[in-house]
Design a protein around this motif. Structure first.
Motif, PDB file in Angstrom:
ATOM      1  N   ASP A  28       0.825  -1.205   0.000  1.00 12.19           N
ATOM      2  CA  ASP A  28       0.000   0.000   0.000  1.00 12.19           C
ATOM      3  C   ASP A  28       0.859   1.256   0.000  1.00 12.19           C
ATOM      4  O   ASP A  28       0.467   2.281  -0.567  1.00 12.19           O
ATOM      5  N   ARG A  29       2.013   1.174   0.630  1.00 11.60           N
ATOM      6  CA  ARG A  29       2.916   2.331   0.587  1.00 11.60           C
ATOM      7  C   ARG A  29       3.420   2.566  -0.839  1.00 11.60           C
ATOM      8  O   ARG A  29       3.568   3.709  -1.273  1.00 11.60           O
ATOM      9  N   LEU A  30       3.681   1.490  -1.548  1.00 17.26           N
ATOM     10  CA  LEU A  30       4.082   1.646  -2.949  1.00 17.26           C
ATOM     11  C   LEU A  30       2.949   2.291  -3.748  1.00 17.26           C
ATOM     12  O   LEU A  30       3.179   3.173  -4.584  1.00 17.26           O
ATOM     13  N   VAL A  31       1.737   1.837  -3.479  1.00 17.60           N
ATOM     14  CA  VAL A  31       0.584   2.419  -4.168  1.00 17.60           C
ATOM     15  C   VAL A  31       0.494   3.906  -3.860  1.00 17.60           C
ATOM     16  O   VAL A  31       0.354   4.744  -4.764  1.00 17.60           O
ATOM     17  N   GLU A  32       0.609   4.233  -2.579  1.00 19.81           N
ATOM     18  CA  GLU A  32       0.480   5.626  -2.164  1.00 19.81           C
ATOM     19  C   GLU A  32       1.523   6.498  -2.856  1.00 19.81           C
ATOM     20  O   GLU A  32       1.253   7.628  -3.265  1.00 19.81           O
ATOM     21  N   THR A  33       2.716   5.974  -2.984  1.00 16.37           N
ATOM     22  CA  THR A  33       3.799   6.750  -3.587  1.00 16.37           C
ATOM     23  C   THR A  33       3.561   6.996  -5.078  1.00 16.37           C
ATOM     24  O   THR A  33       3.874   8.065  -5.594  1.00 16.37           O
ATOM     25  N   HIS A  34       2.999   6.013  -5.756  1.00 22.11           N
ATOM     26  CA  HIS A  34       3.025   6.066  -7.213  1.00 22.11           C
ATOM     27  C   HIS A  34       1.668   6.244  -7.887  1.00 22.11           C
ATOM     28  O   HIS A  34       1.622   6.445  -9.094  1.00 22.11           O
ATOM     29  N   TYR A  35       0.586   6.144  -7.154  1.00 21.26           N
ATOM     30  CA  TYR A  35      -0.666   6.027  -7.888  1.00 21.26           C
ATOM     31  C   TYR A  35      -1.061   7.310  -8.609  1.00 21.26           C
ATOM     32  O   TYR A  35      -1.712   7.273  -9.655  1.00 21.26           O
ATOM     33  N   ARG A  36      -0.635   8.451  -8.061  1.00 24.88           N
ATOM     34  CA  ARG A  36      -0.975   9.695  -8.759  1.00 24.88           C
ATOM     35  C   ARG A  36      -0.260   9.772 -10.110  1.00 24.88           C
ATOM     36  O   ARG A  36      -0.842  10.204 -11.104  1.00 24.88           O
ATOM     37  N   ALA A  37       0.993   9.377 -10.112  1.00 23.28           N
ATOM     38  CA  ALA A  37       1.737   9.396 -11.383  1.00 23.28           C
ATOM     39  C   ALA A  37       1.126   8.420 -12.382  1.00 23.28           C
ATOM     40  O   ALA A  37       0.987   8.737 -13.572  1.00 23.28           O
ATOM     41  N   VAL A  38       0.768   7.243 -11.885  1.00 22.37           N
ATOM     42  CA  VAL A  38       0.154   6.262 -12.778  1.00 22.37           C
ATOM     43  C   VAL A  38      -1.179   6.798 -13.294  1.00 22.37           C
ATOM     44  O   VAL A  38      -1.492   6.703 -14.486  1.00 22.37           O
ATOM     45  N   TYR A  39      -1.938   7.384 -12.390  1.00 21.14           N
ATOM     46  CA  TYR A  39      -3.243   7.912 -12.786  1.00 21.14           C
ATOM     47  C   TYR A  39      -3.086   9.009 -13.841  1.00 21.14           C
ATOM     48  O   TYR A  39      -3.801   9.033 -14.852  1.00 21.14           O
ATOM     49  N   ASN A  40      -2.149   9.928 -13.610  1.00 19.26           N
ATOM     50  CA  ASN A  40      -1.971  11.015 -14.572  1.00 19.26           C
ATOM     51  C   ASN A  40      -1.487  10.510 -15.925  1.00 19.26           C
ATOM     52  O   ASN A  40      -1.897  11.020 -16.964  1.00 19.26           O
ATOM     53  N   THR A  41      -0.601   9.517 -15.885  1.00 24.76           N
ATOM     54  CA  THR A  41      -0.145   8.925 -17.145  1.00 24.76           C
ATOM     55  C   THR A  41      -1.326   8.309 -17.885  1.00 24.76           C
ATOM     56  O   THR A  41      -1.517   8.529 -19.094  1.00 24.76           O
ATOM     57  N   ALA A  42      -2.117   7.548 -17.166  1.00 21.32           N
ATOM     58  CA  ALA A  42      -3.270   6.892 -17.790  1.00 21.32           C
ATOM     59  C   ALA A  42      -4.291   7.925 -18.259  1.00 21.32           C
ATOM     60  O   ALA A  42      -4.920   7.756 -19.309  1.00 21.32           O
ATOM     61  N   TYR A  43      -4.430   9.002 -17.491  1.00 24.78           N
ATOM     62  CA  TYR A  43      -5.396  10.041 -17.876  1.00 24.78           C
ATOM     63  C   TYR A  43      -5.012  10.670 -19.209  1.00 24.78           C
ATOM     64  O   TYR A  43      -5.856  10.867 -20.089  1.00 24.78           O
ATOM     65  N   ARG A  44      -3.729  10.950 -19.358  1.00 27.22           N
ATOM     66  CA  ARG A  44      -3.309  11.557 -20.622  1.00 27.22           C
ATOM     67  C   ARG A  44      -3.345  10.547 -21.762  1.00 27.22           C
ATOM     68  O   ARG A  44      -3.533  10.917 -22.914  1.00 27.22           O
ATOM     69  N   MET A  45      -3.147   9.302 -21.459  1.00 32.94           N
ATOM     70  CA  MET A  45      -3.182   8.280 -22.510  1.00 32.94           C
ATOM     71  C   MET A  45      -4.612   7.955 -22.926  1.00 32.94           C
ATOM     72  O   MET A  45      -4.896   7.721 -24.101  1.00 32.94           O
ATOM     73  N   LEU A  46      -5.522   7.906 -21.952  1.00 32.37           N
ATOM     74  CA  LEU A  46      -6.863   7.390 -22.228  1.00 32.37           C
ATOM     75  C   LEU A  46      -7.920   8.488 -22.317  1.00 32.37           C
ATOM     76  O   LEU A  46      -9.011   8.262 -22.821  1.00 32.37           O
TER      77      LEU A  46
END
Lengths: 200, 469
Positions: A28-46
């Motif tokens: 969950d700490r890994l998720v907390e650290t990275h999920y915004r970046a993953v979300y933003n990447t996916a947002y711009r892609m999708l």
């Protein structure tokens, strides 16, 4: 490279090892650290928040299931971006050739442009023109072919290096540079009708 | 002299300032002569500037909760054994342990056993459970006992890897058309292979599959997967090992059916299930691994037996790999000896204690009267790791004018240490770093010292407090 913050002060190695051993809090700490970046990447892609949220969930599900196979040969960020791009590209292929549109309608016929676009109006010092320009650029990215879209998102929006992009997309370094040049040119062509908004 | 097309090919490199000087000079010379290219460069610069300023968007609030649920979505029984619960014997050296002998003469070591006259034998260890839930093992050491299976149906049987393959083989996903109802598809990509040294070496004598007869009409190895409830005889490339008691001997040369190798797959279910695919009624063994991952603590595991038809008498014996002690098992390893009722699960529990960290395996030997089955299986039991005290857990940090509360919070987050900061020290900031891992206890003392404070331990809590004069 770290998707989360571009270089955490704290090593993730111990957290990753703990997560690999089944420590859900560490995961969950890994998720907390990275999920915004993953979300933003996916947002711009999708293109839409709902698709980005679904993709982010799919990414971390894959991460959870494959974490034990992460050996640290590549950086965790590179590995995470690779999974993220695979998820996004899979989704784009699934959509086949449907053009990305922020005004697309959902199953109920409801226009998504007002319901599904994040409200950026609270951002300070953003003029109406700036917000409009950002919206147009976002839409322009969405009209690019997926390989152009990927390289713009990774290089210009996420700030990955050429080498990192080569690893994420599994393409030669030279291809990264030439594709970036062509992708930017394609995006400029997409924006031709709105060039008056640019500060040229 | 550079033309427009050549110039446009390098505009991005020009913007990034990464062109060789001579190329950049040529480009600038062209741009000085060509207003169109100059305008394109200006527009690209403006576009890149906008891209770099494109705002980060905030994820919807509910997404965080969805992500928090991922371990539960992915593994109802907990993530680690999905990833680590392993089939030890996929490695070639141990592959023989996974082979199920089907159609073999039962109780070869006891040739006088007559099924028609043998008296009923009561189970010596555990009776068949009417209600599997009632036979769950107790949770030990805080561990949660796994759920009893409702109906094991997760077996995935794959062709064995060639015997000379040194690399561990992975099960091939079953094609949809070949998958019978009730058989889950393997997600073999996440299967881990345990180190072979923990597995007993196969018996010395071997029977090569190539020596065995094939049924009429089947002359080539089949690439398809075999499944439970699908009796078949198949040529297998793997070297077969006979049962320890000499079942595969010269008594019936040439008549031995080729066995199917089994791979246990714990992913996608709470069970590892093996299914007899040979002649006779389907027979199921499922194994649930212990959840705990600690050395020198006793952990519980469950073995479930199920058969489609009644078995008048079955015997199950178990043994652990060298560093895995079976706590409540008799020296002969016998865990069960008795009848199995059709369609009912017999749930057996055992307790084990790992003497060293790492992956361990449990070898099961099952013999029965009807349906005829003579099976030996090795099942990985997950990874046993030593519990490291929080103060000894490695941490890394780099604090620069960081408030000491924040620094303490980070060390606590990384190690699990409980740390308090006394009010007298709370306002201080520290600059200290440890680029390489250091024990968390030492890290706390370093941080305290950097703030001119000391560390006292009170009831397992480290308190950063003013240093005594």
């Amino acid at each position: 490279m770290t998707p989360g913050d571009g270089g955490s002060r704290f090593s993730e190695a111990a957290t990753i090892r703990a997560a690999q051993r089944g420590d859900h809090k560490a995961f969950d700490r890994l998720v907390e650290t990275h999920y915004r970046a993953v979300y933003n990447t996916a947002y711009r892609m999708l293109g839409t928040p709902s698709a980005a949220a679904d993709a982010t969930q799919a990414v971390f599900l894959r991460v959870f299931e494959a974490l034990h196979s992460f050996r640290g040969d590549a950086g965790f960020g590179t590995w995470l971006y690779r999974i993220c791009m695979n998820v996004c590209l899979d989704e784009l292929r699934r959509r086949k050739h449907q053009p990305l549109s922020l005004t697309e309608e959902d199953e109920d016929g409801e226009a998504l442009d007002e319901r599904d676009v994040p409200d950026e109006s609270e951002q300070p010092a953003r003029t109406v023109e700036q917000r409009e320009l950002q919206r147009l650029v976002h839409e322009g990215i969405g009209r690019l072919p997926e390989d152009f879209r990927a390289i713009i998102v990774l290089y210009d929006l996420r700030g990955l290096s050429y080498q990192e992009i080569a690893e994420v997309l599994d393409i030669p370094l030279g291809t990264v540079k030439s594709r970036l040049n062509r992708a930017r040119a394609a995006l400029r062509a997409e924006m031709t009708a709105h060039l008056e908004l640019f500060d040229v | 002299m550079m033309n427009c097309e050549q110039c446009r090919d390098i505009l991005s490199g020009l913007i990034e300032g990464e062109l060789p000087p001579i190329v950049e000079a040529e480009a600038r010379a062209h741009l000085g002569r060509c207003p169109e290219c100059a305008r394109e460069l200006a527009e690209l610069r403006a576009l890149v500037a906008v891209l770099h300023e494109l705002l980060e968007v905030e994820p919807p609030p509910e997404l965080r909760a969805r992500l928090r649920d991922i371990p539960d979505q992915a593994a109802p029984s907990g993530g680690w054994q999905r990833a680590r619960f392993i089939v030890t014997s996929v490695a070639a050296a141990a592959a023989a342990l996974l082979i199920v002998w089907t159609g073999l003469t039962h109780y070869q070591g006891r040739p006088n056993l007559d099924l028609t006259t043998a008296p009923p034998i009561a189970p010596s260890i555990a009776p068949p459970a009417e209600d599997p839930a009632s036979a769950k093992p107790p949770a030990v050491g805080g561990g949660q006992a796994p759920e009893a299976p409702s109906r094991p149906a997760h077996a995935v049987v794959t062709p064995a890897p060639p015997a000379d393959e040194a690399a561990p083989a992975r099960p091939t996903p079953m094609r949809r058309a070949e998958r019978p109802a009730g058989v889950a598809q393997s997600r073999g990509e996440a299967m881990e292979v345990a180190p072979a040294p923990d597995v007993e070496p196969p018996p010395a004598s071997r029977v090569e599959a190539e020596d065995l007869p094939l049924p009429a009409g089947r002359t080539t190895p089949s690439p398809e997967l075999t499944t439970m409830n699908a009796p078949r005889v198949r040529r297998s490339p793997v070297a077969l090992a006979p049962a320890a008691d000499g079942v595969v001997d010269g008594a019936r040369p040439g008549s031995l059916p080729v066995p199917e190798p089994l791979y246990l797959d714990a992913r996608g279910s709470e069970l590892a299930t093996a299914t007899d695919t040979g002649e006779g009624s389907p027979f199921v063994i499922s194994v649930m691994p212990p959840r705990l991952r600690v050395v020198d603590e006793i952990v519980a595991a469950t073995i479930t037996l199920e058969t489609e038809k009644p078995v008048e008498r079955a015997q199950l014996s178990v043994s652990g790999s060298p560093q895995l002690e079976l706590v409540d098992v008799k020296p002969d390893g016998k865990l069960f000896d008795g009848p199995l009722r059709a369609g009912q699960q017999t749930v057996l529990s055992l307790h084990m204690q790992a003497r060293a960290p790492g992956a361990h395996s449990l070898t099961m030997r099952l013999r029965s009267t009807d349906p005829v089955v003579d099976t030996r299986l090795a099942v990985g039991m997950g990874e046993f790791v030593e519990a490291v005290p929080p103060a000894e857990r490695p941490v890394q940090f780099s604090f620069t004018d960081t408030p000491i509360r924040e620094a303490a919070g980070e060390l606590s987050r990384q190690s699990g240490l409980r740390i308090q900061v006394a009010p007298e020290c709370a306002g201080r900031a520290v600059t200290v770093s440890a680029p390489d891992p250091v024990p968390a206890g030492l890290a706390v003392r370093s941080v305290a010292a950097a703030a001119g404070c000391a560390v006292a331990e009170q009831d397992e809590v480290l308190v950063i407090e003013p240093a005594e004069e």
